[in-house]
Design a protein around this motif. Structure first.
Motif, PDB file in Angstrom:
ATOM      1  N   SER A 243      24.852  43.686  59.285  1.00 55.29           N
ATOM      2  CA  SER A 243      25.672  44.778  59.785  1.00 55.29           C
ATOM      3  C   SER A 243      24.756  45.816  60.431  1.00 55.29           C
ATOM      4  O   SER A 243      23.540  45.823  60.225  1.00 55.29           O
ATOM      5  N   GLY A 244      25.345  46.718  61.208  1.00 56.59           N
ATOM      6  CA  GLY A 244      24.563  47.624  62.032  1.00 56.59           C
ATOM      7  C   GLY A 244      23.555  48.465  61.290  1.00 56.59           C
ATOM      8  O   GLY A 244      22.393  48.565  61.689  1.00 56.59           O
ATOM      9  N   SER A 245      23.943  49.085  60.177  1.00 56.79           N
ATOM     10  CA  SER A 245      23.044  50.006  59.492  1.00 56.79           C
ATOM     11  C   SER A 245      21.825  49.288  58.923  1.00 56.79           C
ATOM     12  O   SER A 245      20.706  49.811  58.957  1.00 56.79           O
ATOM     13  N   LEU A 246      22.016  48.066  58.396  1.00 54.25           N
ATOM     14  CA  LEU A 246      20.889  47.328  57.836  1.00 54.25           C
ATOM     15  C   LEU A 246      19.940  46.850  58.929  1.00 54.25           C
ATOM     16  O   LEU A 246      18.713  46.944  58.790  1.00 54.25           O
ATOM     17  N   SER A 265      21.520  39.238  65.665  1.00 50.69           N
ATOM     18  CA  SER A 265      22.958  39.083  65.857  1.00 50.69           C
ATOM     19  C   SER A 265      23.666  40.152  65.041  1.00 50.69           C
ATOM     20  O   SER A 265      23.358  40.349  63.858  1.00 50.69           O
ATOM     21  N   ILE A 266      24.611  40.831  65.671  1.00 42.61           N
ATOM     22  CA  ILE A 266      25.206  41.995  65.010  1.00 42.61           C
ATOM     23  C   ILE A 266      26.639  42.181  65.490  1.00 42.61           C
ATOM     24  O   ILE A 266      26.979  41.858  66.631  1.00 42.61           O
ATOM     25  N   THR A 323      10.562  32.628  71.551  1.00 41.04           N
ATOM     26  CA  THR A 323      11.984  32.783  71.842  1.00 41.04           C
ATOM     27  C   THR A 323      12.420  34.208  71.513  1.00 41.04           C
ATOM     28  O   THR A 323      11.866  34.862  70.632  1.00 41.04           O
ATOM     29  N   PHE A 324      13.434  34.655  72.234  1.00 34.55           N
ATOM     30  CA  PHE A 324      14.011  35.980  72.017  1.00 34.55           C
ATOM     31  C   PHE A 324      15.517  35.823  72.160  1.00 34.55           C
ATOM     32  O   PHE A 324      15.998  35.345  73.188  1.00 34.55           O
ATOM     33  N   TYR A 325      16.261  36.176  71.113  1.00 32.84           N
ATOM     34  CA  TYR A 325      17.712  35.967  71.124  1.00 32.84           C
ATOM     35  C   TYR A 325      18.405  37.215  70.589  1.00 32.84           C
ATOM     36  O   TYR A 325      18.062  37.702  69.516  1.00 32.84           O
ATOM     37  N   VAL A 326      19.348  37.714  71.356  1.00 30.81           N
ATOM     38  CA  VAL A 326      20.159  38.861  70.935  1.00 30.81           C
ATOM     39  C   VAL A 326      21.619  38.525  71.203  1.00 30.81           C
ATOM     40  O   VAL A 326      21.968  38.096  72.312  1.00 30.81           O
ATOM     41  N   HIS A 327      22.467  38.699  70.193  1.00 27.36           N
ATOM     42  CA  HIS A 327      23.903  38.488  70.376  1.00 27.36           C
ATOM     43  C   HIS A 327      24.649  39.663  69.754  1.00 27.36           C
ATOM     44  O   HIS A 327      24.572  39.891  68.545  1.00 27.36           O
ATOM     45  N   LEU A 328      25.328  40.414  70.594  1.00 25.78           N
ATOM     46  CA  LEU A 328      26.082  41.584  70.148  1.00 25.78           C
ATOM     47  C   LEU A 328      27.565  41.312  70.326  1.00 25.78           C
ATOM     48  O   LEU A 328      28.012  40.851  71.380  1.00 25.78           O
ATOM     49  N   ARG A 329      28.350  41.623  69.293  1.00 19.28           N
ATOM     50  CA  ARG A 329      29.787  41.370  69.328  1.00 19.28           C
ATOM     51  C   ARG A 329      30.558  42.686  69.306  1.00 19.28           C
ATOM     52  O   ARG A 329      30.058  43.694  68.834  1.00 19.28           O
TER      53      ARG A 329
END
Length: 499
Positions: A243-246, A265-266, A323-329
């Motif tokens: 989650s965002g805060s962590l 991923s968040i 590798t660099f991976y970011v996934h925002l929902r």
């Protein structure tokens, strides 16, 4: 065979019988146990049986799938050799056979070298007030409902050599230190807090790999006070699905200049973390640029309510490459597109190939929005256009020669480095597409004709005259037609979290 020295035969026996799969592989839990393989070898001859019985390290891999009598015999014949434990309960509730196996191996915790427990409800030790030492334990895997005192595994006994810890669906926190690799996968639980993260980061300064998954919001327990910035030069792999805060807590307080595998991923609270992503983006690209045979490629995948960035390297298939991976929902992906071209891409001068994906739900809906974005995206080499996106004004923009523009310093097109276009199940104005190919394939002003575009045509129903015109413009060698598959990669999958 009788002429082969006994020590060589024992090495062959060990190679044949030891586990061939990692616990992360699907077949690991159904693989025949080492002792079952060893039993078959003993039936070949009395000579082999004698050699095997006299070699303690051949009896060190103990599995709950073996009969208890075999396990007891193996413990005896292994003498004082370090043990490798594999305890997998076949049922999702306590069973007698598993309990008996745990009792048998539990009194030899001081000899454990590696241990894997899955669906085990039996407590270790049986009496939680009893402290047990595990001075040899280097690797511990616990999956689902490992019954032990959470803050004091093994009754609080010392684990001085423990370097690898993998926990899945296990109550946390544990009091551990000195780890080099830690995975906590609690996607269905919510018991990790900022204080727990602080303890993990502080007590394990030599971590090389850290993966934490907890998709439910944490308990309302923010870290009390001010937490310092921690420099972790050994950290090479960081995977967060929190989650965002962590997530924000980890990114704000960790500096890892050597991190070359980053996954993030968040679902919420992503805005505060954006500035910290740039540091990990730089470290990943720095690692890639140190390998002359690699060219990093960043895929930008914006959809209606999600946004993904995925950096891999052309020219190498190994899982070891950076590798660099970011996934925002649940986000405004248009804002993330702007952030990517205004802040992320300018943060490095590494030669970076860019793939821009234009799926259904691509957030830039107007011609002016798309034109402004493409002007800021000069390194883009590939376009992937999927079913549902209407690319008519995109093809029109790519056809226009930008003459004398101050920002372009000469005659050129938008995306001057464009090398390949992938069209997937697309229905569009093919006349506009052909016009774009024609314009980009001829000499314009003082600029020589660029190399022909490469085209991947997937699940397209084209008239024969359109196909022929495409081949005439770019050459048959630059056109690839594919039937495609019934499934597409999910940018929100958990694949990026696997080691």
């Amino acid at each position: 065979m009788d002429r082969i020295p006994d020590e060589i035969m024992c090495k062959i026996f060990l190679f044949v019988t030891q586990p061939s799969l990692s616990f992360t592989k699907p077949g690991y839990y159904n693989e025949p146990s080492p002792l079952a393989k060893l039993s078959k070898l003993m039936m070949v001859s009395k000579g082999w049986q004698l050699v095997i019985n006299q070699t303690p390290y051949l009896w060190t891999h103990l599995s709950s799938s073996d009969p208890l009598l075999i396990t007891t015999k193996a413990i005896s014949l292994s003498r004082t050799a370090p043990l490798h434990i594999k305890c997998v309960a076949r049922m999702m509730y306590p069973d007698r056979l598993t309990s008996l196996f745990v009792d048998a191996v539990g009194s030899h915790v001081h000899r454990w070298r590696t241990a894997v427990f899955k669906n085990v409800f039996k407590a270790l030790p049986s009496n939680e007030s009893q402290q047990q030492q595990a001075p040899l334990l280097e690797s511990l895997v616990v999956i689902k409902d490992f019954a032990c005192s959470a803050r004091n595994p093994f009754g609080g006994g010392q684990l001085p050599r423990l370097k690898y810890l993998y926990c899945q669906q296990v109550d946390w926190p544990w009091s551990v230190s000195g780890l080099s690799s830690l995975t906590i996968d609690n996607r269905r639980r919510q018991n990790i807090t900022e204080l727990d993260l602080a303890h993990i980061l502080t007590n394990n300064p030599l971590l090389t790999a850290l993966r934490i998954v907890q998709r439910y919001p944490p308990p309302e327990k923010p870290y009390p006070g001010t937490f310092p910035i921690l420099h972790r030069p050994h950290l090479k792999s960081l995977k967060l699905d929190l989650s965002g805060s962590l997530s924000d807590f980890v990114l704000r307080h960790v500096r890892a200049p050597e991190c070359s595998k980053f996954g993030y991923s968040i679902h919420d609270g992503w805005e505060a973390s954006l500035q910290y992503l740039i540091c990990f983006f730089r470290s990943t690209l720095s690692s890639a640029s140190a390998r002359p045979n690699l060219r990093p490629r960043l895929s930008i995948i914006p959809e209606h309510r999600s946004f993904a960035l995925e950096m891999k390297c052309d020219g190498e298939d190994s899982i070891e490459h950076p590798t660099f991976y970011v996934h925002l929902r649940q986000i405004d992906s248009a804002r993330l597109l702007t952030w990517t071209v205004d802040h992320l891409l300018p943060s490095t001068n590494v030669d970076l190939a860019v793939t821009l994906c234009l799926p259904n739900g691509f957030p830039l809906k107007t011609r002016s929005q798309l034109q402004e974005f493409l002007r800021k995206l000069p390194p883009a080499t590939d376009l992937d256009i999927s079913n549902g996106y209407k690319p008519d004004f995109l093809f029109d923009l790519l056809s226009v020669d930008l003459k004398g523009s101050e920002s372009d310093a000469g005659d050129s097109f938008l995306l001057p480095g464009l090398e390949e276009i992938t069209l997937f199940a697309l229905d569009c104005d093919w006349d506009g597409f052909l016009r774009m190919l024609e314009e980009r394939s001829r000499t314009v002003g003082r600029i020589s004709s660029p190399a022909p575009l490469k085209l991947r045509l997937i699940q397209l129903e084209l008239d024969e005259d359109v196909k022929q015109r495409i081949v005439d413009l770019v050459g048959q060698e630059n056109v690839t037609e594919e039937e495609g598959s019934d499934t597409e990669d999910d940018p929100g999958s958990d694949a990026f979290l696997e080691y």
